[in-house]
Design a protein around this motif. Structure first.
Motif: not given
Length: 140
Positions: A77-93, A108-110
């Motif tokens: 995966a490329y960074e632009g794809e991972l950042i939104p997923k990590l951001k959503k993940f940190s919000k979810d938990i 890579i950090l969210g």
């Protein structure tokens, strides 16, 4: 003092002593009963809180596992794809941030925060632990 008064005095003393002994026994019984009731109440509340915390932790763990499975092929995966997923993940938990460390030393950090030059996630304890057990890890 007449015989009648002596008898009344003795009976009064016996009744007083009897009531005093009865009062002491009642006091200690009520005290023990109250202590037992309070301890039982505290224990039941502690068990309920433990169950609630277990449920909360399980829900967070399920989110972590679900996210980990969705990011299983992140090496491609490329960074632009991972950042939104990590951001959503940190919000979810309810976490401050979520991040991924790669075997090539990238991280890579969210929050899209850039790590300082020379930062290598591979030497961090969380990375080593996750690598050793082969699972996603959560740290505080």
């Amino acid at each position: 003092m007449s015989f009648k008064n002596k008898i009344a005095l003795v009976v009064s003393i016996i009744v007083f002593l009897g009531l005093a002994v009865f009062g002491l026994f009642s006091y200690y019984h009520a005290k023990d009963s109250s202590v037992h009731q309070v301890e039982s109440s505290i224990k039941s509340k502690a068990l309920a809180l433990r169950d609630y915390i277990d449920l909360w932790v399980k829900s967070k763990k399920d989110i972590v596992d679900k996210t980990a499975k969705s990011l299983w092929s992140i090496e491609y995966a490329y960074e632009g794809e991972l950042i939104p997923k990590l951001k959503k993940f940190s919000k979810d938990i309810g976490a401050m941030d979520a991040y991924i460390g790669f075997e090539d030393g990238r991280m890579i950090l969210g929050s899209n925060t850039k790590m300082p030059d020379g930062y290598d996630p591979r030497v961090r304890p969380w990375y080593k632990k996750a690598k050793k057990i082969g699972k996603v890890g959560v740290t505080d």
